[in-house]
Design a protein around this motif. Structure first.
Motif, PDB file in Angstrom:
ATOM      1  N   ALA A 209       0.838  -1.203   0.000  1.00  0.00           N
ATOM      2  CA  ALA A 209       0.000   0.000   0.000  1.00  0.00           C
ATOM      3  C   ALA A 209       0.872   1.253   0.000  1.00  0.00           C
ATOM      4  O   ALA A 209       0.641   2.180  -0.777  1.00  0.00           O
ATOM      5  N   VAL A 210       1.887   1.255   0.856  1.00  0.00           N
ATOM      6  CA  VAL A 210       2.729   2.449   0.964  1.00  0.00           C
ATOM      7  C   VAL A 210       3.551   2.652  -0.314  1.00  0.00           C
ATOM      8  O   VAL A 210       3.690   3.774  -0.794  1.00  0.00           O
ATOM      9  N   ALA A 211       4.053   1.543  -0.869  1.00  0.00           N
ATOM     10  CA  ALA A 211       4.818   1.666  -2.115  1.00  0.00           C
ATOM     11  C   ALA A 211       3.917   2.215  -3.221  1.00  0.00           C
ATOM     12  O   ALA A 211       4.368   2.983  -4.074  1.00  0.00           O
ATOM     13  N   SER A 212       2.627   1.853  -3.198  1.00  0.00           N
ATOM     14  CA  SER A 212       1.702   2.314  -4.237  1.00  0.00           C
ATOM     15  C   SER A 212       1.510   3.822  -4.212  1.00  0.00           C
ATOM     16  O   SER A 212       1.165   4.412  -5.230  1.00  0.00           O
ATOM     17  N   PHE A 213       1.700   4.426  -3.029  1.00  0.00           N
ATOM     18  CA  PHE A 213       1.521   5.880  -2.953  1.00  0.00           C
ATOM     19  C   PHE A 213       2.440   6.600  -3.941  1.00  0.00           C
ATOM     20  O   PHE A 213       2.146   7.713  -4.359  1.00  0.00           O
ATOM     21  N   SER A 214       3.542   5.941  -4.301  1.00  0.00           N
ATOM     22  CA  SER A 214       4.477   6.572  -5.245  1.00  0.00           C
ATOM     23  C   SER A 214       3.842   6.788  -6.616  1.00  0.00           C
ATOM     24  O   SER A 214       4.320   7.594  -7.398  1.00  0.00           O
ATOM     25  N   PHE A 215       2.772   6.070  -6.938  1.00  0.00           N
ATOM     26  CA  PHE A 215       2.094   6.290  -8.225  1.00  0.00           C
ATOM     27  C   PHE A 215       1.467   7.673  -8.267  1.00  0.00           C
ATOM     28  O   PHE A 215       1.386   8.304  -9.299  1.00  0.00           O
ATOM     29  N   TRP A 216       1.015   8.130  -7.104  1.00  0.00           N
ATOM     30  CA  TRP A 216       0.409   9.467  -7.042  1.00  0.00           C
ATOM     31  C   TRP A 216       1.454  10.536  -6.759  1.00  0.00           C
ATOM     32  O   TRP A 216       1.462  11.580  -7.374  1.00  0.00           O
ATOM     33  N   TRP A 217       2.330  10.235  -5.767  1.00  0.00           N
ATOM     34  CA  TRP A 217       3.373  11.206  -5.414  1.00  0.00           C
ATOM     35  C   TRP A 217       4.723  10.543  -5.573  1.00  0.00           C
ATOM     36  O   TRP A 217       5.229   9.936  -4.625  1.00  0.00           O
ATOM     37  N   PRO A 218       5.312  10.640  -6.751  1.00  0.00           N
ATOM     38  CA  PRO A 218       6.599   9.967  -6.958  1.00  0.00           C
ATOM     39  C   PRO A 218       7.652  10.492  -5.981  1.00  0.00           C
ATOM     40  O   PRO A 218       7.849  11.693  -5.873  1.00  0.00           O
ATOM     41  N   ASP A 219       8.254   9.568  -5.265  1.00  0.00           N
ATOM     42  CA  ASP A 219       9.261   9.939  -4.282  1.00  0.00           C
ATOM     43  C   ASP A 219      10.200   8.764  -4.136  1.00  0.00           C
ATOM     44  O   ASP A 219       9.799   7.624  -4.274  1.00  0.00           O
ATOM     45  N   ARG A 220      11.451   9.041  -3.883  1.00  0.00           N
ATOM     46  CA  ARG A 220      12.433   7.952  -3.905  1.00  0.00           C
ATOM     47  C   ARG A 220      12.251   6.942  -2.778  1.00  0.00           C
ATOM     48  O   ARG A 220      12.193   5.761  -3.010  1.00  0.00           O
ATOM     49  N   VAL A 221      12.168   7.415  -1.579  1.00  0.00           N
ATOM     50  CA  VAL A 221      11.993   6.468  -0.465  1.00  0.00           C
ATOM     51  C   VAL A 221      10.678   6.731   0.251  1.00  0.00           C
ATOM     52  O   VAL A 221       9.920   5.826   0.551  1.00  0.00           O
ATOM     53  N   GLY A 222      10.381   7.989   0.471  1.00  0.00           N
ATOM     54  CA  GLY A 222       9.098   8.384   1.021  1.00  0.00           C
ATOM     55  C   GLY A 222       8.774   7.767   2.363  1.00  0.00           C
ATOM     56  O   GLY A 222       9.606   7.723   3.256  1.00  0.00           O
ATOM     57  N   LEU A 223       7.540   7.281   2.457  1.00  0.00           N
ATOM     58  CA  LEU A 223       7.036   6.812   3.742  1.00  0.00           C
ATOM     59  C   LEU A 223       7.603   5.464   4.158  1.00  0.00           C
ATOM     60  O   LEU A 223       7.363   5.010   5.268  1.00  0.00           O
ATOM     61  N   MET A 224       8.328   4.804   3.262  1.00  0.00           N
ATOM     62  CA  MET A 224       8.837   3.476   3.588  1.00  0.00           C
ATOM     63  C   MET A 224       9.689   3.504   4.854  1.00  0.00           C
ATOM     64  O   MET A 224       9.567   2.634   5.708  1.00  0.00           O
ATOM     65  N   ALA A 225      10.573   4.513   4.974  1.00  0.00           N
ATOM     66  CA  ALA A 225      11.544   4.526   6.070  1.00  0.00           C
ATOM     67  C   ALA A 225      10.891   4.569   7.455  1.00  0.00           C
ATOM     68  O   ALA A 225      11.188   3.713   8.286  1.00  0.00           O
ATOM     69  N   PRO A 226       9.988   5.527   7.730  1.00  0.00           N
ATOM     70  CA  PRO A 226       9.407   5.526   9.072  1.00  0.00           C
ATOM     71  C   PRO A 226       8.587   4.274   9.355  1.00  0.00           C
ATOM     72  O   PRO A 226       8.595   3.757  10.464  1.00  0.00           O
ATOM     73  N   LEU A 227       7.910   3.779   8.332  1.00  0.00           N
ATOM     74  CA  LEU A 227       7.102   2.576   8.506  1.00  0.00           C
ATOM     75  C   LEU A 227       7.995   1.388   8.829  1.00  0.00           C
ATOM     76  O   LEU A 227       7.673   0.524   9.637  1.00  0.00           O
ATOM     77  N   PHE A 228       9.140   1.395   8.172  1.00  0.00           N
ATOM     78  CA  PHE A 228      10.122   0.355   8.393  1.00  0.00           C
ATOM     79  C   PHE A 228      10.579   0.372   9.847  1.00  0.00           C
ATOM     80  O   PHE A 228      10.737  -0.666  10.479  1.00  0.00           O
ATOM     81  N   ASN A 229      10.764   1.571  10.377  1.00  0.00           N
ATOM     82  CA  ASN A 229      11.165   1.688  11.774  1.00  0.00           C
ATOM     83  C   ASN A 229      10.057   1.278  12.720  1.00  0.00           C
ATOM     84  O   ASN A 229      10.308   0.865  13.844  1.00  0.00           O
ATOM     85  N   MET A 230       8.809   1.387  12.266  1.00  0.00           N
ATOM     86  CA  MET A 230       7.689   1.020  13.125  1.00  0.00           C
ATOM     87  C   MET A 230       7.639  -0.479  13.383  1.00  0.00           C
ATOM     88  O   MET A 230       6.980  -0.931  14.313  1.00  0.00           O
ATOM     89  N   ILE A 231       8.332  -1.250  12.538  1.00  0.00           N
ATOM     90  CA  ILE A 231       8.394  -2.697  12.740  1.00  0.00           C
ATOM     91  C   ILE A 231       8.918  -3.011  14.149  1.00  0.00           C
ATOM     92  O   ILE A 231       8.478  -3.959  14.780  1.00  0.00           O
ATOM     93  N   THR A 232       9.838  -2.157  14.636  1.00  0.00           N
ATOM     94  CA  THR A 232      10.412  -2.371  15.973  1.00  0.00           C
ATOM     95  C   THR A 232       9.328  -2.431  17.051  1.00  0.00           C
ATOM     96  O   THR A 232       9.440  -3.188  18.003  1.00  0.00           O
ATOM     97  N   PHE A 233       8.275  -1.628  16.890  1.00  0.00           N
ATOM     98  CA  PHE A 233       7.183  -1.645  17.864  1.00  0.00           C
ATOM     99  C   PHE A 233       6.614  -3.050  18.025  1.00  0.00           C
ATOM    100  O   PHE A 233       6.213  -3.457  19.102  1.00  0.00           O
ATOM    101  N   GLY A 234       6.566  -3.794  16.927  1.00  0.00           N
ATOM    102  CA  GLY A 234       5.951  -5.110  16.932  1.00  0.00           C
ATOM    103  C   GLY A 234       6.769  -6.184  17.631  1.00  0.00           C
ATOM    104  O   GLY A 234       6.286  -7.283  17.871  1.00  0.00           O
ATOM    105  N   LYS A 235       8.036  -5.860  17.964  1.00  0.00           N
ATOM    106  CA  LYS A 235       8.887  -6.864  18.619  1.00  0.00           C
ATOM    107  C   LYS A 235       8.550  -7.019  20.088  1.00  0.00           C
ATOM    108  O   LYS A 235       9.026  -7.944  20.727  1.00  0.00           O
ATOM    109  N   TYR A 236       7.807  -6.065  20.658  1.00  0.00           N
ATOM    110  CA  TYR A 236       7.526  -6.088  22.089  1.00  0.00           C
ATOM    111  C   TYR A 236       6.011  -6.152  22.311  1.00  0.00           C
ATOM    112  O   TYR A 236       5.242  -5.819  21.414  1.00  0.00           O
ATOM    113  N   PRO A 237       5.585  -6.560  23.518  1.00  0.00           N
ATOM    114  CA  PRO A 237       4.142  -6.658  23.786  1.00  0.00           C
ATOM    115  C   PRO A 237       3.440  -5.332  23.530  1.00  0.00           C
ATOM    116  O   PRO A 237       3.903  -4.290  23.997  1.00  0.00           O
ATOM    117  N   VAL A 238       2.333  -5.385  22.819  1.00  0.00           N
ATOM    118  CA  VAL A 238       1.631  -4.153  22.444  1.00  0.00           C
ATOM    119  C   VAL A 238       1.070  -3.466  23.686  1.00  0.00           C
ATOM    120  O   VAL A 238       0.801  -2.265  23.683  1.00  0.00           O
TER     121      VAL A 238
END
Lengths: 268, 276
Positions: free
Chosen positions: A171-200
């Motif tokens: 979904a996030v990669a698809s946003f580039s079809f509307w707003w072309p950007d090299r990395v865009g939202l991927m990076a912060p979302l990628f960092n959000m993966i860390t949240f999932g390593k611990y109890p919510v």
């Protein structure tokens, strides 16, 4: 429908074998990839170990063994995702900004399928060995009993987790079809993966809501682990795992398809 | 390769390398979306560790000599200073080697290492002016962070963080040079970032580690990047300890630079082979 599926499967293997041939050409790089993959897991393992160095500490009553189990589990879906979805990272730059998506659209195959198969990081799968070792160690510490049914459930939940990541990042990669950007939202979302390593449960209400219903990373490792740790409190959420995985991947694919319709090639 | 390795005069040199600094600054300015997203990324990092430590402290008042307030400050200030000392000269070097632009740098009458350092400083300058302030504002609004132990500690913390920039650049430069030997070193760069995060004490104070490991890490340059400055900020170093920490950092600035020069010497031969 079935015919289409077989064609995709057949071509999928052809893509993979071609890719593996090129990958084997650079053996030093492959070995480097394997080593760094292992190192990556080791760092978090050391972090957790040091965090609990003092006897009897818990993270909101989650013991070291349980935290290790969640972490060990989280390695499986994450590495499957790293192995089969790495090209999503290049959608904005290589495919849209540089216009390579033209080539994809010319072929009578699903466009997302083609993009995903053009780059596969098989060496990421090595991390699962570490994940397996951690899960075994944690199970021994916690005296967990394993049955055939549990092993099958484990595999099923791991695949669900991969599709949750896959859907969200598609979904996030698809946003580039509307707003072309090299990395865009991927990076912060990628960092959000860390949240999932611990109890919510350790996060505040706002973050819990986001991790469960907006970017459902809590369903990738934490809720599945709660099932194996016999935590009855989360029964409803555990049952929802496949539903969340299905919704996530479907949402990703729908947004992707909408995006491809919006695609305008580069140049004049 | 020109034999004129060093600038004729200090002023001449300053102007030359200053230009690299300026260009780096403007390059960073061009990526506005990345800028905004970068701020969000730092907030995410501080949040993860804030909640993790908060949950860890739910039963105990102090762990390994730190109370929760100090720990939250440690983590938040750690990421804030990272937003300043971080640079991407390793990645840029890799791209230059891949595209062959590195050849253009070789024929210029400049010192390659100093040029890369100037770029790193340019990025840090951008960060201290435009990137770090919003991160400071948001984190101090969101999390309970203590101020520095005293104005003196604050002064030495700033000096110490500036030295972190140089040590970080030194390591980044040397690792970036490895791209001359390997085709793709994105894995190495990624691991290097992870290793620095752990061994610099950014994720967890180094005095939480087992004793044997603390002794071992005392011989590594990584603790000089985050752990020493943060100890200064929290007021855990005074008098001779403070002087020792700063001198150790100076020593690491020199050592990492010298290692970088040595690796560069070896690389120059390798480049000639590639071009043949």
């Amino acid at each position: 429908m079935l015919r289409q599926f077989i064609i995709h499967l057949d071509l999928g293997f052809a893509y993979l074998s071609q890719f593996m041939k090129t990958r084997m050409e650079y053996k030093a790089d492959l070995i480097l990839g394997l080593v760094t993959g292992l190192l990556f897991q080791l760092i978090t393992l050391v972090f957790i170990d040091v965090l609990f160095a003092k006897q009897g500490l818990t993270i909101n009553f989650w013991t070291k063994g349980q935290i290790l189990f969640i972490y060990g589990f989280s390695i499986f879906p994450l590495n499957l995702f790293f192995a089969f979805f790495p090209n999503l990272y290049n959608v904005g730059s290589v495919y849209i900004i540089e216009g390579n998506f033209d080539r994809i659209l010319l072929r009578p195959l699903n466009s997302l399928f083609q993009v995903l198969l053009e780059k596969v990081d098989i060496e990421s799968l090595i991390g699962m060995l570490v994940g397996g070792a951690i899960v075994c160690y944690a199970s021994a510490q916690l005296n967990l009993e394993w049955t055939i049914i549990k092993v099958v459930t484990f595999a099923g939940m791991v695949i669900c987790g991969m599709f949750i990541y896959g859907g969200v990042f598609t979904a996030v990669a698809s946003f580039s079809f509307w707003w072309p950007d090299r990395v865009g939202l991927m990076a912060p979302l990628f960092n959000m993966i860390t949240f999932g390593k611990y109890p919510v449960t350790i996060y505040n209400r706002f973050l819990q809501y986001i991790l469960m219903w907006i970017i459902p990373f809590a369903f990738v490792a934490f809720f599945p682990s709660a099932y194996f740790l016999d935590n009855v409190q989360f029964r409803t959420y555990i049952a929802l795992i496949p539903v969340v995985a299905f919704c996530s991947m479907s949402a990703g694919m729908i947004i992707w398809n909408l995006g491809t319709r919006h695609y305008e090639s580069t140049g004049s | 390769m020109s034999t004129r390795r060093f600038p004729d005069s200090v002023i001449d040199g300053f102007i030359k390398y200053n230009e690299y600094m300026r260009i780096s600054f403007h390059k960073m300015l061009a990526y506005r979306v990345s800028y905004l997203i970068g701020v969000i990324t730092y907030i995410i990092h501080v949040s993860v560790y804030y909640f993790l430590y908060k949950a860890l402290y739910h039963q105990s008042h102090t762990i390994n000599g730190y109370d929760l307030q100090q720990m939250v400050t440690y983590v938040a200030i750690g990421w804030i200073s990272k937003s300043f000392y971080l640079n991407y000269i390793d990645r840029e070097l890799t791209e230059e080697v891949k595209s062959g632009h590195v050849a253009m740098d070789l024929i210029k009458p400049i010192d390659f290492q100093l040029m890369c350092f100037a770029r790193g400083l340019g990025q840090s300058l951008f960060r201290i002016v435009l990137f770090t302030p919003p991160i400071i504002i948001v984190t101090t609004c969101m999390f309970p962070i203590s101020g520095p132990a005293s104005p003196v500690h604050m002064f030495f913390f700033i000096l110490s963080t500036f030295l972190s920039v140089l040590i970080y650049s030194g390591i980044n430069y040397t690792i970036g040079l490895l791209s001359i030997f390997f085709l793709s070193i994105s894995g190495i760069l990624y691991s290097k970032n992870m290793i620095i995060e752990l061994l610099s004490g950014l994720l967890i104070p180094l005095d939480w580690f087992p004793l044997w490991f603390q002794k071992f890490s005392a011989f590594l340059p990584f603790q000089a990047i985050a752990f020493l400055p943060l100890k200064i900020y929290l007021g855990r170093l005074d008098g001779s300890g403070l002087v020792y920490a700063i001198s150790l950092q100076f020593l690491w600035v020199i050592i990492t630079m010298l290692i970088g020069r040595l690796v560069w010497k070896i690389c120059q031969r390798q480049i000639l082979i590639q071009g043949g």
